[in-house]
Design a protein around this motif. Structure first.
Motif, mmCIF file in Angstrom:
data_model
loop_
_atom_site.group_PDB
_atom_site.id
_atom_site.type_symbol
_atom_site.label_atom_id
_atom_site.label_comp_id
_atom_site.label_asym_id
_atom_site.label_seq_id
_atom_site.Cartn_x
_atom_site.Cartn_y
_atom_site.Cartn_z
ATOM 1 N N TRP B 273 0.813 -1.219 0.000
ATOM 2 C CA TRP B 273 0.000 0.000 0.000
ATOM 3 C C TRP B 273 0.850 1.274 0.000
ATOM 4 O O TRP B 273 0.344 2.344 0.286
ATOM 5 N N ALA B 274 2.132 1.137 -0.321
ATOM 6 C CA ALA B 274 2.997 2.319 -0.357
ATOM 7 C C ALA B 274 2.397 3.342 -1.309
ATOM 8 O O ALA B 274 1.922 2.995 -2.398
ATOM 9 N N GLY B 275 2.347 4.612 -0.874
ATOM 10 C CA GLY B 275 1.782 5.671 -1.707
ATOM 11 C C GLY B 275 0.303 5.916 -1.446
ATOM 12 O O GLY B 275 -0.237 6.935 -1.853
ATOM 13 N N SER B 276 -0.350 4.972 -0.730
ATOM 14 C CA SER B 276 -1.769 5.160 -0.382
ATOM 15 C C SER B 276 -1.890 5.745 1.018
ATOM 16 O O SER B 276 -0.989 5.617 1.850
ATOM 17 N N GLU B 277 -3.053 6.387 1.273
ATOM 18 C CA GLU B 277 -3.338 6.940 2.596
ATOM 19 C C GLU B 277 -4.648 6.345 3.091
ATOM 20 O O GLU B 277 -5.625 6.268 2.322
ATOM 21 N N ALA B 278 -4.655 5.942 4.362
ATOM 22 C CA ALA B 278 -5.892 5.400 4.937
ATOM 23 C C ALA B 278 -6.319 6.249 6.130
ATOM 24 O O ALA B 278 -5.508 6.942 6.739
ATOM 25 N N ARG B 279 -7.602 6.168 6.436
ATOM 26 C CA ARG B 279 -8.148 6.889 7.581
ATOM 27 C C ARG B 279 -9.163 5.977 8.258
ATOM 28 O O ARG B 279 -9.936 5.284 7.579
ATOM 29 N N ILE B 280 -9.143 5.952 9.593
ATOM 30 C CA ILE B 280 -10.102 5.135 10.350
ATOM 31 C C ILE B 280 -10.867 6.049 11.300
ATOM 32 O O ILE B 280 -10.256 6.825 12.049
ATOM 33 N N ALA B 281 -12.205 5.972 11.265
ATOM 34 C CA ALA B 281 -13.035 6.714 12.230
ATOM 35 C C ALA B 281 -13.251 5.841 13.462
ATOM 36 O O ALA B 281 -13.458 4.626 13.345
ATOM 37 N N ILE B 282 -13.180 6.477 14.651
ATOM 38 C CA ILE B 282 -13.234 5.764 15.928
ATOM 39 C C ILE B 282 -14.365 6.301 16.806
ATOM 40 O O ILE B 282 -14.530 7.511 16.934
ATOM 41 N N GLN B 283 -15.197 5.437 17.380
ATOM 42 C CA GLN B 283 -16.000 5.791 18.557
ATOM 43 C C GLN B 283 -15.863 4.601 19.500
ATOM 44 O O GLN B 283 -16.626 3.639 19.411
#
Lengths: 367, 367
Positions: B273-283
Motif C-alpha cells: 500500500w505504499a503511496g496510499s493513505e488510509a483513515r479510520i473513524a473511531i468511537q
C-alpha cells in the motif's frame, strides 16, 4: 398522640403556594403549576390531611418526596404530576414497606406541593413539617440527611414512564450525584423519593409546622393585598423577619451549570438604602446578601426577595433588570444551625470559605 | 439438548483474552485485567462451564452482563471485579427470577471476560455466544435489543458499593442514556446487567459460538508466535478475514466526549500500500476504513488493527503515532446485517448518512 390535624381545603392551596414561594428564598421552583394540579385532585375528591408531627406512632413509615431539577427548566417543562408518586411507589416496593404519610423535602417553592400531590394520588396524609424550612439546591441539604437518614433505596421518575431506583448508595452525596445526573438526562425535571423514614426519626429531625407556616404567610399576603396594606411590611411583621434592603435590580448573571442555575444579582438602593449597592449570590436559591460589600445575610438563613410594590415573591429564574425589590431576612430553624448542619448548608458548603455563619436574630412577631 | 459444553481451563484465559481483544475491533476495553481476575477466581476453585446455545431449556433465564464506560478510562481505573455480579444480583432481585447462566453483551474486548467473572462469582455457566460478535460503543447495539429484549429492569454497579436499578425504562435508547450518565458519575467504569432473557429468546438472537471463536483465534495467534509464523497472515487465513491495508500511523485525534473516546487515525501506506493513505473513524471501536478516500470497510463489519510485526491487536486507546499496523476486515454475523440491525449499528446510525452498508464478502477459511 394529639389532634389529627386538618384537611387541606381547595381555598388553602393558593395561600400555601404563595407562602411556599416566599419560603423558597428565590428558588425551589415556582409552585403555581403544582398548586393547579393539587387543586384539580382535590376538586375530584382527593382528601389530603395535614398531620402534626405527633399524630402518628413511632414505627409508621414516612416518605419524603420532592421535585429535582433546575427551576429555570421547571418553568417551561411542566411535570406530568405523578412523578413523585411513581418514585415513592418504587421506593416502597424496593424497601418492602408501606408508607403512612408523605413529607416535603423542602417547604420552599414547588416542593411544598409535591408531597400534597403524591399524598392525593396515594390516599395518604401529609406531615406538617419539612426537611429544610426553606429551599436548598441539593438533595443532601435536608435535616433528614444531616441527622442520619439512609441514602438508599431512593427513586426518581419522569413524566415519560422512566423510573430509576438508587438501590444501594454509599452516602447522601452520591445520591445527590446520581439523582442530579439522572434528572438532567430526564430533562432537568423529575420526581425524587428518598428511603422511608420512621415517624420517630421524622419527629426528631423535621423542621416542624412548616406547611401551616406557609399557609399562614400566604393568608397574610392575600389579606394585606385585599386591605391594600403594604405587603412587604405585613410579611416582615408577621414572620419575625427584617427588611435588609430595597432597590432596583441593575444586573442579573445566571447560567445553567450541571442542572443548577448559578449567578449573581446586583441591586442599586432606593428609599432608605439610596446610595448603597447590594449583591446576591444565587445557586437556584439566594445564598448570600452583601450590602456595600458587607455580608449581612447568608445561608442557611433565608434571603427573600419581594417585589417592592406588590409583595410578590420573586424567584431567581424571573429576577431581571429593572425590578424594584425588597430583600427580607428570616432566621432559619435551629435544626439548620447546628455545627453538623452548617457543614452541609453553611456558607462554606456553598463555596464561601471566607464567610463564617453569623445568624440573624429573630425579631418580635406582630400578628 | 446436545452436549454440555466444556469447562474453561486456566490455560484458556490468555487465548480467550487475545481473541477477544482482536474481536474488539479496537474497542471493548483491554481484556487483560479481566483475564487476570478470571484466572485468580479459577485458581481459587471456581468452575465456569461454557454451554452451547442448545444446552439449556427454553424457560431458563439468562443474564447479559458487561462493563460500561470509556476504554481510555478503563486502562487507569481498574474495576474491583464484582461490579457485573452485583448488578446481576440487583436485576435478579428486582425481576424476581433466578438466572441459570450469564452471557456476554459483547465478545470483543474486556466484556468477553465480564460474564466469565460474574459466572465464577455466582457459580453459573456462561453461554457460548454474545450480543454483538464484536464490540460496539452503546448499550442498545446488541442483537438482544435489536430483536426485542426488554430494557428493564437493568442495573449498574460500581466498585464502591453503589447499585442503581433502571426499574422502568421506556426503551433501550433511554437505558443507554441513563446507564451512560450513571457510569460517568461512577467514574466511567462500571458493571451493567440487563433484564433477564429467556433461553428461547437468546437461542434465536445471540451471535452463536463466539466464546469458542475468540478462544480459537487466541490459540492461532499464540501458536503462530511460538512457530515464528507471520501472525497477521495466520489470523487472516484462519478467520476468513482479508487484509485491507498496511501502513504507519501518522496522526491520531481522540477526545473523551460524554463517556466515549471519539476520533480519527491517519495511516500512510507501506508494502503493497505504499503511496496510499488510509483513515479510520473511531468511537471506542473502529467504525469506518477509508483507503485513498474510498470507504472499504464499515460498521457493522469488523475493522481490526494488528501490529504489523507481532500481530498484537491494537486498541484505539493505545493507537499512536509511528505504529506500523495491518488493517484486517472480517464480515460480521448475519444477525447484525438485517435491515433492523443496520438501523441500530449501520453506518448511518453512527453519523455517516452518506455511507450505505456494503458488506464484506467472507473469504475461504484456511485452518
Amino acid at each position: 398522640m394529639s389532634d389529627k390535624g386538618y384537611l387541606l381545603k381547595e381555598s388553602d392551596l393558593l395561600p400555601l403556594s404563595i407562602g411556599a414561594a416566599l419560603l423558597g428564598t428565590g428558588g425551589g421552583g415556582n409552585p403555581y403549576v403544582g398548586m393547579l394540579r393539587a387543586r384539580e385532585l382535590i376538586r375530584k375528591g382527593a382528601e389530603v390531611r395535614v398531620l402534626p408531627l405527633d399524630a402518628l406512632p413511632d414505627d409508621a413509615w414516612i416518605g419524603e418526596v420532592g421535585g429535582i431539577g433546575a427551576p429555570v427548566v421547571g418553568v417551561e417543562k411542566i411535570e406530568e404530576g405523578g412523578e413523585c408518586y411513581r418514585a415513592m411507589r418504587a421506593v416502597e416496593e424496593t424497601a418492602g414497606v408501606k408508607l403512612s404519610a408523605t413529607i416535603s423535602a423542602e417547604i420552599g417553592g414547588s416542593n411544598a406541593l409535591e408531597p400534597v400531590i403524591a399524598a392525593a394520588y396515594a390516599g395518604l396524609p401529609v406531615i406538617d413539617g419539612d426537611g429544610m424550612g426553606r429551599a436548598f439546591p441539593e438533595v443532601q441539604m435536608t435535616t433528614f440527611f444531616i441527622y442520619g437518614a439512609k441514602a438508599a433505596p431512593a427513586a426518581i421518575a419522569d413524566e415519560k414512564g422512566n423510573v430509576v431506583v438508587f438501590k444501594e448508595v454509599i452516602d447522601m452525596f452520591w445520591l445527590e450525584t446520581f439523582a442530579r445526573g439522572v434528572s438532567v438526562n430526564m430533562g432537568a425535571a423529575a420526581g425524587l423519593a428518598i428511603a422511608p423514614m420512621s415517624m420517630e426519626f421524622v419527629r426528631r429531625t423535621a423542621v416542624p409546622g412548616t406547611v401551616t407556616q406557609a399557609l399562614s404567610i400566604g393568608h397574610t399576603v392575600l389579606e394585606a393585598r385585599q386591605k391594600r396594606q403594604n405587603v412587604v411590611e405585613r410579611v416582615v411583621a408577621s414572620t419575625g423577619g427584617k427588611l435588609f434592603f430595597t432597590g432596583k435590580v441593575t444586573d442579573v448573571r445566571r447560567e445553567l451549570v450541571g442542572g443548577f442555575a448559578r449567578g449573581h444579582a446586583h441591586i442599586s438602593g432606593v428609599g432608605d438604602w439610596a446610595g448603597s449597592e447590594a449583591r446576591i449570590a444565587i445557586q437556584n436559591e439566594n445564598l448570600v446578601l452583601w450590602v456595600d460589600e458587607v455580608p449581612v445575610i447568608m445561608v442557611p438563613d433565608l434571603i427573600i426577595n419581594l417585589e417592592l410594590d406588590t409583595g410578590e415573591p420573586i424567584t431567581t429564574e424571573v429576577l431581571r433588570y429593572g425590578q424594584r425589590i425588597a430583600v427580607i431576612g428570616l432566621p432559619v430553624h435551629e435544626l439548620m444551625k447546628t455545627p453538623k448542619a452548617l457543614e452541609i448548608v453553611g456558607p462554606k458548603a456553598f463555596g464561601y470559605p471566607e464567610l463564617t455563619f453569623n445568624p440573624l436574630q429573630p425579631q418580635p412577631v406582630v400578628a
